[in-house]
Design a protein around this motif. Structure first.
Motif, PDB file in Angstrom:
ATOM      1  N   ALA A  18     -39.579 -15.899  36.006  1.00 37.24           N
ATOM      2  CA  ALA A  18     -39.452 -15.031  37.171  1.00 37.24           C
ATOM      3  C   ALA A  18     -38.707 -15.714  38.316  1.00 37.24           C
ATOM      4  CB  ALA A  18     -40.830 -14.583  37.641  1.00 37.24           C
ATOM      5  N   ASP A  19     -38.916 -17.021  38.497  1.00 41.81           N
ATOM      6  CA  ASP A  19     -38.214 -17.729  39.571  1.00 41.81           C
ATOM      7  C   ASP A  19     -36.705 -17.694  39.353  1.00 41.81           C
ATOM      8  OD1 ASP A  19     -40.528 -18.383  40.899  1.00 41.81           O
ATOM      9  OD2 ASP A  19     -40.649 -20.406  40.073  1.00 41.81           O
ATOM     10  N   ARG A  20     -36.310 -17.901  38.112  1.00 37.63           N
ATOM     11  CA  ARG A  20     -34.886 -17.874  37.779  1.00 37.63           C
ATOM     12  C   ARG A  20     -34.317 -16.471  37.987  1.00 37.63           C
ATOM     13  NH1 ARG A  20     -32.119 -19.862  32.140  1.00 37.63           N
ATOM     14  NH2 ARG A  20     -30.028 -19.189  32.690  1.00 37.63           N
ATOM     15  N   GLU A  21     -35.028 -15.470  37.512  1.00 39.27           N
ATOM     16  CA  GLU A  21     -34.563 -14.092  37.659  1.00 39.27           C
ATOM     17  C   GLU A  21     -34.477 -13.691  39.119  1.00 39.27           C
ATOM     18  OE1 GLU A  21     -33.222 -12.186  35.344  1.00 39.27           O
ATOM     19  OE2 GLU A  21     -33.483 -13.925  34.046  1.00 39.27           O
ATOM     20  N   GLN A  22     -35.407 -14.181  39.937  1.00 38.18           N
ATOM     21  CA  GLN A  22     -35.388 -13.880  41.372  1.00 38.18           C
ATOM     22  C   GLN A  22     -34.143 -14.481  42.026  1.00 38.18           C
ATOM     23  OE1 GLN A  22     -38.663 -15.450  43.641  1.00 38.18           O
ATOM     24  NE2 GLN A  22     -38.377 -13.954  45.263  1.00 38.18           N
ATOM     25  N   LEU A  23     -33.801 -15.715  41.670  1.00 40.59           N
ATOM     26  CA  LEU A  23     -32.610 -16.355  42.223  1.00 40.59           C
ATOM     27  C   LEU A  23     -31.355 -15.602  41.808  1.00 40.59           C
ATOM     28  CD1 LEU A  23     -31.384 -18.639  43.860  1.00 40.59           C
ATOM     29  CD2 LEU A  23     -31.429 -20.058  41.785  1.00 40.59           C
ATOM     30  N   VAL A  24     -31.275 -15.228  40.543  1.00 35.56           N
ATOM     31  CA  VAL A  24     -30.119 -14.456  40.066  1.00 35.56           C
ATOM     32  C   VAL A  24     -30.049 -13.116  40.792  1.00 35.56           C
ATOM     33  CG1 VAL A  24     -29.105 -13.279  38.065  1.00 35.56           C
ATOM     34  CG2 VAL A  24     -30.000 -15.604  37.816  1.00 35.56           C
ATOM     35  N   ALA A  25     -31.180 -12.489  41.017  1.00 37.62           N
ATOM     36  CA  ALA A  25     -31.209 -11.198  41.720  1.00 37.62           C
ATOM     37  C   ALA A  25     -30.692 -11.343  43.153  1.00 37.62           C
ATOM     38  CB  ALA A  25     -32.622 -10.622  41.718  1.00 37.62           C
ATOM     39  N   ILE A  26     -31.061 -12.413  43.823  1.00 35.62           N
ATOM     40  CA  ILE A  26     -30.575 -12.671  45.186  1.00 35.62           C
ATOM     41  C   ILE A  26     -29.054 -12.830  45.172  1.00 35.62           C
ATOM     42  CG2 ILE A  26     -30.524 -14.392  47.056  1.00 35.62           C
ATOM     43  CD1 ILE A  26     -33.535 -14.890  46.375  1.00 35.62           C
ATOM     44  N   TRP A  27     -28.559 -13.643  44.260  1.00 33.93           N
ATOM     45  CA  TRP A  27     -27.120 -13.868  44.160  1.00 33.93           C
ATOM     46  C   TRP A  27     -26.392 -12.580  43.779  1.00 33.93           C
ATOM     47  CZ3 TRP A  27     -27.317 -19.031  40.965  1.00 33.93           C
ATOM     48  CH2 TRP A  27     -27.722 -20.074  41.800  1.00 33.93           C
ATOM     49  N   ARG A  28     -26.994 -11.779  42.898  1.00 37.51           N
ATOM     50  CA  ARG A  28     -26.386 -10.509  42.488  1.00 37.51           C
ATOM     51  C   ARG A  28     -26.270  -9.559  43.681  1.00 37.51           C
ATOM     52  NH1 ARG A  28     -29.781  -9.203  38.653  1.00 37.51           N
ATOM     53  NH2 ARG A  28     -28.569 -10.277  37.051  1.00 37.51           N
ATOM     54  N   ARG A  29     -27.324  -9.476  44.503  1.00 42.05           N
ATOM     55  CA  ARG A  29     -27.276  -8.607  45.689  1.00 42.05           C
ATOM     56  C   ARG A  29     -26.164  -9.044  46.642  1.00 42.05           C
ATOM     57  NH1 ARG A  29     -32.965  -8.741  45.299  1.00 42.05           N
ATOM     58  NH2 ARG A  29     -33.101 -10.368  46.878  1.00 42.05           N
ATOM     59  N   ARG A  30     -26.041 -10.345  46.846  1.00 43.27           N
ATOM     60  CA  ARG A  30     -24.972 -10.851  47.722  1.00 43.27           C
ATOM     61  C   ARG A  30     -23.604 -10.488  47.167  1.00 43.27           C
ATOM     62  NH1 ARG A  30     -27.263 -16.907  48.931  1.00 43.27           N
ATOM     63  NH2 ARG A  30     -28.971 -16.267  50.280  1.00 43.27           N
ATOM     64  N   GLY A  31     -23.448 -10.636  45.860  1.00 47.28           N
ATOM     65  CA  GLY A  31     -22.172 -10.306  45.222  1.00 47.28           C
ATOM     66  C   GLY A  31     -21.852  -8.836  45.322  1.00 47.28           C
ATOM     67  N   ARG A  32     -22.832  -7.995  45.057  1.00 44.91           N
ATOM     68  CA  ARG A  32     -22.610  -6.548  45.158  1.00 44.91           C
ATOM     69  C   ARG A  32     -22.260  -6.151  46.592  1.00 44.91           C
ATOM     70  NH1 ARG A  32     -27.420  -4.542  41.131  1.00 44.91           N
ATOM     71  NH2 ARG A  32     -26.249  -4.908  39.209  1.00 44.91           N
ATOM     72  N   ARG A  33     -22.924  -6.786  47.549  1.00 45.09           N
ATOM     73  CA  ARG A  33     -22.626  -6.513  48.956  1.00 45.09           C
ATOM     74  C   ARG A  33     -21.171  -6.880  49.267  1.00 45.09           C
ATOM     75  NH1 ARG A  33     -26.141  -9.912  51.893  1.00 45.09           N
ATOM     76  NH2 ARG A  33     -27.754  -9.087  50.546  1.00 45.09           N
ATOM     77  N   ALA A  34     -20.711  -8.015  48.756  1.00 44.64           N
ATOM     78  CA  ALA A  34     -19.333  -8.437  48.987  1.00 44.64           C
ATOM     79  C   ALA A  34     -18.350  -7.458  48.346  1.00 44.64           C
ATOM     80  CB  ALA A  34     -19.114  -9.843  48.435  1.00 44.64           C
ATOM     81  N   PHE A  35     -18.662  -6.987  47.140  1.00 45.02           N
ATOM     82  CA  PHE A  35     -17.796  -6.000  46.494  1.00 45.02           C
ATOM     83  C   PHE A  35     -17.765  -4.704  47.290  1.00 45.02           C
ATOM     84  CE2 PHE A  35     -18.433  -8.182  42.216  1.00 45.02           C
ATOM     85  CZ  PHE A  35     -17.126  -8.633  42.139  1.00 45.02           C
ATOM     86  N   SER A  36     -18.915  -4.245  47.770  1.00 43.56           N
ATOM     87  CA  SER A  36     -18.951  -2.976  48.501  1.00 43.56           C
ATOM     88  C   SER A  36     -18.256  -3.099  49.851  1.00 43.56           C
ATOM     89  CB  SER A  36     -20.379  -2.475  48.665  1.00 43.56           C
ATOM     90  OG  SER A  36     -21.121  -3.312  49.505  1.00 43.56           O
ATOM     91  N   GLU A  37     -18.297  -4.258  50.465  1.00 40.27           N
ATOM     92  CA  GLU A  37     -17.581  -4.462  51.727  1.00 40.27           C
ATOM     93  C   GLU A  37     -16.078  -4.334  51.517  1.00 40.27           C
ATOM     94  OE1 GLU A  37     -18.905  -8.218  53.221  1.00 40.27           O
ATOM     95  OE2 GLU A  37     -20.875  -7.435  53.798  1.00 40.27           O
ATOM     96  N   ASP A  38     -15.583  -4.760  50.372  1.00 38.91           N
ATOM     97  CA  ASP A  38     -14.161  -4.623  50.061  1.00 38.91           C
ATOM     98  C   ASP A  38     -13.783  -3.157  49.923  1.00 38.91           C
ATOM     99  OD1 ASP A  38     -13.559  -7.264  50.127  1.00 38.91           O
ATOM    100  OD2 ASP A  38     -13.402  -7.532  47.969  1.00 38.91           O
ATOM    101  N   GLU A  39     -14.667  -2.361  49.342  1.00 40.29           N
ATOM    102  CA  GLU A  39     -14.379  -0.940  49.159  1.00 40.29           C
ATOM    103  C   GLU A  39     -14.319  -0.216  50.496  1.00 40.29           C
ATOM    104  OE1 GLU A  39     -17.338   0.559  46.498  1.00 40.29           O
ATOM    105  OE2 GLU A  39     -16.660  -0.689  44.842  1.00 40.29           O
ATOM    106  N   VAL A  40     -15.170  -0.619  51.431  1.00 41.38           N
ATOM    107  CA  VAL A  40     -15.210   0.001  52.743  1.00 41.38           C
ATOM    108  C   VAL A  40     -14.055  -0.501  53.598  1.00 41.38           C
ATOM    109  CG1 VAL A  40     -16.553   0.193  54.870  1.00 41.38           C
ATOM    110  CG2 VAL A  40     -17.698   0.313  52.670  1.00 41.38           C
ATOM    111  N   GLY A  41     -13.683  -1.745  53.419  1.00 41.17           N
ATOM    112  CA  GLY A  41     -12.622  -2.353  54.208  1.00 41.17           C
ATOM    113  C   GLY A  41     -13.179  -3.140  55.373  1.00 41.17           C
ATOM    114  N   PRO A  42     -12.329  -3.869  56.069  1.00 40.91           N
ATOM    115  CA  PRO A  42     -12.787  -4.687  57.196  1.00 40.91           C
ATOM    116  C   PRO A  42     -13.351  -3.823  58.322  1.00 40.91           C
ATOM    117  CG  PRO A  42     -10.403  -4.957  56.835  1.00 40.91           C
ATOM    118  CD  PRO A  42     -10.921  -3.956  55.841  1.00 40.91           C
ATOM    119  N   ARG A  43     -14.324  -4.370  59.002  1.00 42.36           N
ATOM    120  CA  ARG A  43     -14.947  -3.639  60.114  1.00 42.36           C
ATOM    121  C   ARG A  43     -14.501  -4.140  61.434  1.00 42.36           C
ATOM    122  NH1 ARG A  43     -20.967  -2.889  57.578  1.00 42.36           N
ATOM    123  NH2 ARG A  43     -20.192  -2.238  55.605  1.00 42.36           N
TER     124      ARG A  43
END
Length: 75
Positions: A50-75
């Motif tokens: 679970a500790d490993r999966e939690q760390l991967v989940a945190i990193w995945r959320r950050r990555g998805r956020r970065a991808f979605s920011e690109d779709e929206v464009g700079p603010r």
């Protein structure tokens, strides 16, 4: 994996390294970038279940956020 697929995968992974800002932050120091990736892998190896999966989940959320920011464009 076929050669063309592998080449595409490597190009995409290189793009992720650049997207994360590691090229600029390390002044394109390939040894430093590899060291960063090795450190991330070591963190994953040091955790289990679970500790490993939690760390991967945190990193995945950050990555998805970065991808979605690109779709929206700079603010």
């Amino acid at each position: 994996m076929k050669r063309r697929e592998r080449t595409r995968q490597l190009i995409e992974l290189g793009g992720l390294v650049a997207k994360a800002g590691l090229v600029e932050l390390t002044d394109d120091d390939r040894a430093a970038i590899l060291g960063i990736l090795i450190e991330a892998a070591a963190k994953l190896r040091a955790r289990d279940g679970a500790d490993r999966e939690q760390l991967v989940a945190i990193w995945r959320r950050r990555g998805r956020r970065a991808f979605s920011e690109d779709e929206v464009g700079p603010r």
